[in-house]
Write an enzyme that holds these catalytic residues in place. Structure first.
Site, mmCIF file in Angstrom:
data_model
loop_
_atom_site.group_PDB
_atom_site.id
_atom_site.type_symbol
_atom_site.label_atom_id
_atom_site.label_comp_id
_atom_site.label_asym_id
_atom_site.label_seq_id
_atom_site.Cartn_x
_atom_site.Cartn_y
_atom_site.Cartn_z
ATOM 1 N N TRP A 358 0.928 -1.403 -0.041
ATOM 2 C CA TRP A 358 0.067 -0.037 0.137
ATOM 3 C C TRP A 358 0.906 1.171 0.068
ATOM 4 O O TRP A 358 0.362 2.368 -0.296
ATOM 5 C CB TRP A 358 -0.740 0.089 1.176
ATOM 6 C CG TRP A 358 -0.159 0.083 2.418
ATOM 7 C CD1 TRP A 358 0.406 -0.910 3.214
ATOM 8 C CD2 TRP A 358 -0.049 1.453 3.120
ATOM 9 N NE1 TRP A 358 0.861 -0.478 4.504
ATOM 10 C CE2 TRP A 358 0.526 0.835 4.460
ATOM 11 C CE3 TRP A 358 -0.775 2.651 3.188
ATOM 12 C CZ2 TRP A 358 0.609 2.066 5.646
ATOM 13 C CZ3 TRP A 358 -0.439 3.369 4.234
ATOM 14 C CH2 TRP A 358 0.421 3.041 5.402
ATOM 15 N N ASP A 359 1.859 0.951 0.172
ATOM 16 C CA ASP A 359 3.182 2.291 0.118
ATOM 17 C C ASP A 359 2.955 3.080 -1.056
ATOM 18 O O ASP A 359 3.109 4.234 -1.076
ATOM 19 C CB ASP A 359 4.584 1.948 0.380
ATOM 20 C CG ASP A 359 4.595 0.940 1.445
ATOM 21 O OD1 ASP A 359 3.752 0.334 1.993
ATOM 22 O OD2 ASP A 359 6.109 0.899 2.003
ATOM 23 N N GLU A 487 1.602 -0.998 12.978
ATOM 24 C CA GLU A 487 1.519 -2.358 12.960
ATOM 25 C C GLU A 487 2.353 -2.932 14.431
ATOM 26 O O GLU A 487 2.354 -4.276 14.600
ATOM 27 C CB GLU A 487 2.728 -3.004 12.045
ATOM 28 C CG GLU A 487 2.141 -2.750 10.514
ATOM 29 C CD GLU A 487 3.089 -3.124 9.451
ATOM 30 O OE1 GLU A 487 2.488 -3.156 8.544
ATOM 31 O OE2 GLU A 487 4.082 -3.119 9.832
ATOM 32 N N LYS A 592 4.534 2.601 15.832
ATOM 33 C CA LYS A 592 5.598 2.213 14.905
ATOM 34 C C LYS A 592 5.723 3.402 13.940
ATOM 35 O O LYS A 592 6.765 3.712 13.550
ATOM 36 C CB LYS A 592 5.399 0.950 14.117
ATOM 37 C CG LYS A 592 6.379 0.368 13.185
ATOM 38 C CD LYS A 592 5.969 -0.796 12.478
ATOM 39 C CE LYS A 592 6.904 -1.104 11.320
ATOM 40 N NZ LYS A 592 6.574 -2.198 10.590
ATOM 41 N N GLN A 593 4.577 3.817 13.476
ATOM 42 C CA GLN A 593 4.410 4.755 12.369
ATOM 43 C C GLN A 593 3.150 5.712 12.690
ATOM 44 O O GLN A 593 2.224 5.342 13.332
ATOM 45 C CB GLN A 593 4.678 4.423 11.045
ATOM 46 C CG GLN A 593 3.374 3.494 10.495
ATOM 47 C CD GLN A 593 3.853 2.744 9.298
ATOM 48 O OE1 GLN A 593 4.467 1.810 9.230
ATOM 49 N NE2 GLN A 593 3.191 3.352 8.038
#
Length: 750
Positions: A358-359, A487, A592-593
């Site tokens: 999906w990046d 995640e 994580k992000q």
């Protein structure tokens, strides 16, 4: 962090050869042309630790799944890019002794990636007994001809006596993948031939039990040299080889040029057609000089840099970082083939299987819209449209309606087996819908969204409508059992970002349905009752929030965690993914992000300054930034909030993530899709670029360490340049019709 290369504006260069850093150097000197690529491993045999990797775009293998416990819905295989025949191999012998930098005595070492021309050069002087020879290796993968790679070796005798020099050029199919689940090799050689100065080798992927296509790859080499004392050609089961040798007098110089052509069954229907095409292309390139082939290649890169270069004065590390990232991004994908996409590692390593994530839609599409012709981005959208049937299959395998695009894929079918990521990180459907919106908003072109795009949107919306459930208790629609972009949180209920994207996608699809002509409306066939149900979900979607904190809550129960900032973690326990158990990570509040902040970035103008500030101030201190995708989002939002120091800190992280090995994981390949972050941080962050009502808006600031910066941007047929220095900002039109932009709130026609 570890910096292994010197800081130069247009070059990634080192004058030190340290075997412990070799894999890092191989990753960072990777080359590609969108159709194929390879890591920066040596041409000659190397006796130390190395990760040779040669990869062909769109060529993959369904490696058998290896999991401890099978779950219904798991794919049968893990699709992965596979290491192909090593076509750069050239062994050098001096007075009968092989050159091997793992053991040889060398001096004057230089490894130099020229990003302006996309050429990798390596040079050193080696001593073998009484002989001393200076060797220079040059290589490029042609941007002008997708099937072509060229390598040239130059040898100069800098000793006092003549030396015997032998060059053995190979096509070597004795390759394997380090990440093979069962240590299998994936290729069978069908044909090999070597005569005179040429060699060919055709191989095919092994049979597999899953019915996925097998791939055939043909490679041909044409070698030219003035070493003429002797020449031989031979084959083995796995190689095609030519060898030449000659005497090199003291002070004299010779060269050896290897032109390699690579073709595959993606373009040719059978072995006869592939073999014929291979020989035709070999004949063509054999007639052209190294210098002419290089000039054609370099000219393409000149054009690319003309549209995309970002110039930074006052911070050489930042300058190198943005160019390195754009260089590697363009080396991976430049929109020439809608059957291909952007793997997170590109052509630089095996990790992540080399497939599409999906990046692409979330991070790469905004960059390609700004620096390439719109057709490049449209090809990325067409890639997903062409795989719509696979998305319907994926949803069906989960017992759901509509289209679920895969987390990892080559062909549209999900091919990754990590339940908490693959089958729970379903926000990717919304990210693909958002990319369609981004393309349409930026280009003004509605031809895709009103035709192919509407079919994608309807499929995704049908998935969301089935994936939600109605809570009788709360009288709202909810989505349970998901993983958001963070995640480090798995199997959660009502991830805010996922719910928000589902709601937005349904609303956007309804607005597009209202614009379709009769033919397309009949094709997608969304009846009024279905539309009414979608609208009901939009109106009653649950979005967790906390009024006291003024934030959107990442998911149900998040605020019940032991909320402490990242600064409370001992430094020797970072990164936590390399020091903590997965159990401890899941129980922690650490992110994580960007998750909530991913949604705030996507829809940055839909939230009030107070909402953006409250969410950033709460979530950023909890974010460990252990995803390569994280820093860019935080840089842009920090800039929007006028947290300029934080914006610059995050830019520096995203721009030099691989160059400085921030996450201690660059040795197995670069983070290609996250390389979009440095451009996004400058253009959307520092320059404040937005698109409102078909107009570009800019609200720039200048980082304290910089004296100026400027970038070029394509927008609706115009190429413009934005320049920012201590005196303010200017916007100029390089080409195209006049354009009205909004600079710091003031309308300007350029």
């Amino acid at each position: 962090m570890k910096q292994t290369f010197e800081i130069e504006p247009w070059n990634v260069v080192t004058h030190e050869f340290n075997p412990t850093d070799k894999r890092l150097q191989e990753s960072m000197t990777s080359l590609g042309n969108g159709n194929m690529g390879l890591r920066g491993f040596f041409e000659e045999n190397y006796g130390g630790d190395t990760l040779p990797g040669t990869y062909i775009g769109g060529v993959w293998f369904p490696d058998k799944t290896r999991v401890g416990w099978w779950k219904n819905g798991y794919p049968e295989y893990f699709g992965k890019v596979i290491n192909a025949t090593n076509f750069i191999k050239m062994n050098i012998m001096i007075n009968g002794a092989p050159v091997d930098l793992a053991t040889d005595q060398i001096r004057d070492f230089e490894l130099n990636l020229d990003m302006k021309r996309a050429v990798l050069t390596r040079s050193f002087t080696v001593t073998k007994g009484d002989a001393t020879v200076a060797l220079t290796f040059e290589r490029f993968i042609s941007a002008a001809q997708k099937e072509l790679a060229v390598i040239r070796v130059t040898a100069k005798n800098v000793g006092a006596t003549a030396v015997d020099l032998k060059v053995t050029s190979e096509l070597d199919a004795d390759v394997q993948n380090e990440d093979a689940n069962y240590d299998e090799r994936f290729w069978n050689v069908l044909e090999k031939k070597a005569t005179g100065n040429q060699g060919t080798l055709i191989s095919m992927t092994k049979e597999n039990p899953f019915g996925t296509p097998r791939f055939m790859v043909g490679m041909g080499m044409v070698n030219t040299t003035d070493l003429t004392d002797s020449a031989t050609a031979s084959t083995t089961d796995l190689t095609a080889t030519t060898t030449v040798s000659g005497s090199l007098a003291a002070g004299s110089e010779t060269s050896f040029t290897k032109r390699v052509v690579v073709v595959s069954s993606r373009d040719y229907s059978d072995q006869v057609a592939l073999s014929a095409a291979l020989q035709t292309l070999m004949d063509q390139v054999s007639k052209r000089r190294f210098e002419d082939l290089l000039a054609d290649h370099a000219a393409i890169w000149t054009d690319r840099w003309e549209n995309s270069d970002v110039q930074i004065d006052g911070d050489l590390a930042a300058q190198q970082g943005i160019r390195f990232n754009l260089f590697q991004l363009f080396s991976t994908y430049y929109g020439d083939d809608s059957r291909l996409n952007i793997g997170p590692k590109g052509f630089t390593g095996e990790k992540y299987g080399g497939a599409t994530y999906w990046d692409t839609e979330a991070f790469a599409v905004p960059v390609y819209l700004g620096v390439t012709d719109p057709q490049v981005t449209r090809n990325l959208l067409m890639y997903r449209y062409q795989q719509l049937d696979g998305a319907y299959h994926n949803a069906k395998m989960q017992g759901l309606a509509g289209a679920l695009y895969p987390m990892v894929t080559f062909d549209g079918i999900e091919s990754h087996n990590e339940w908490e990521i693959t089958f729970e990180e379903i926000h990717r459907d919304g990210d693909i819908a958002f990319a369609i919106y981004n393309y349409t908003r930026y280009t003004g072109d509605t031809s895709y969204v009103l035709h192919e795009g509407s079919e994608v949107l309807v499929g995704i919306s049908r998935f969301w409508a089935d994936r939600v459930h109605f809570s009788e208790r709360h009288q709202q629609y909810m989505i349970h059992g998901v993983t958001g972009p963070d995640e480090y949180e798995n199997n959660v209920d009502n991830n805010w970002y996922t719910n928000y994207l589902a709601q937005w996608t349904l609303r956007y699809t309804l607005s597009i349905l209202a614009q379709l002509d009769e033919t397309q409306a009949a094709k997608v066939n969304v009846i009024p009752a279905e539309q009414a149900q979608w609208q009901k979900i939009v109106d009653k979607m649950y979005l967790p929030s906390d009024d006291e904190l003024g934030i959107f809550v990442q998911h149900d129960g998040f605020l019940d965690k032991d909320i402490k900032p990242v600064s409370a973690i001992p430094a020797d326990q970072l990164p936590i993914n390399q020091h903590w158990s997965w159990d401890k990570i899941l129980r922690s509040p650490y992110i994580k992000q960007g998750d909530v902040l991913q949604g705030v970035w996507d829809f940055i103008d839909d939230f009030t300054p107070a909402e953006k500030k409250a969410n950033f101030d709460f979530y950023e201190p909890l974010t460990v930034h252990e995803s390569s995708l994280s820093a860019a989002i935080h840089s842009i939002l920090a800039a929007d909030l006028h947290y300029e120091d934080k914006a610059v800190e995050m830019y520096e992280r995203t721009s030099r993530l691989d160059l400085d090995n921030y996450n201690n994981d660059t040795d197995d390949g670069l983070h290609i899709t996250s390389m979009t972050g440095s451009w996004l941080a400058i253009v959307q962050g520092f320059a404040g670029m937005r698109v409102h009502d078909d107009q570009l808006h800019f609200t720039p600031f200048l980082p304290k360490k910089w004296t100026s910066y400027q970038f070029r941007q394509l927008f609706r047929g115009r190429l413009i340049e934005v320049h920012v220095d201590q005196n303010g900002a200017t916007v100029s039109r390089i080409s195209g019709e006049p354009l009205t932009v909004i600079l710091n709130g003031q309308e300007q026609t350029i």
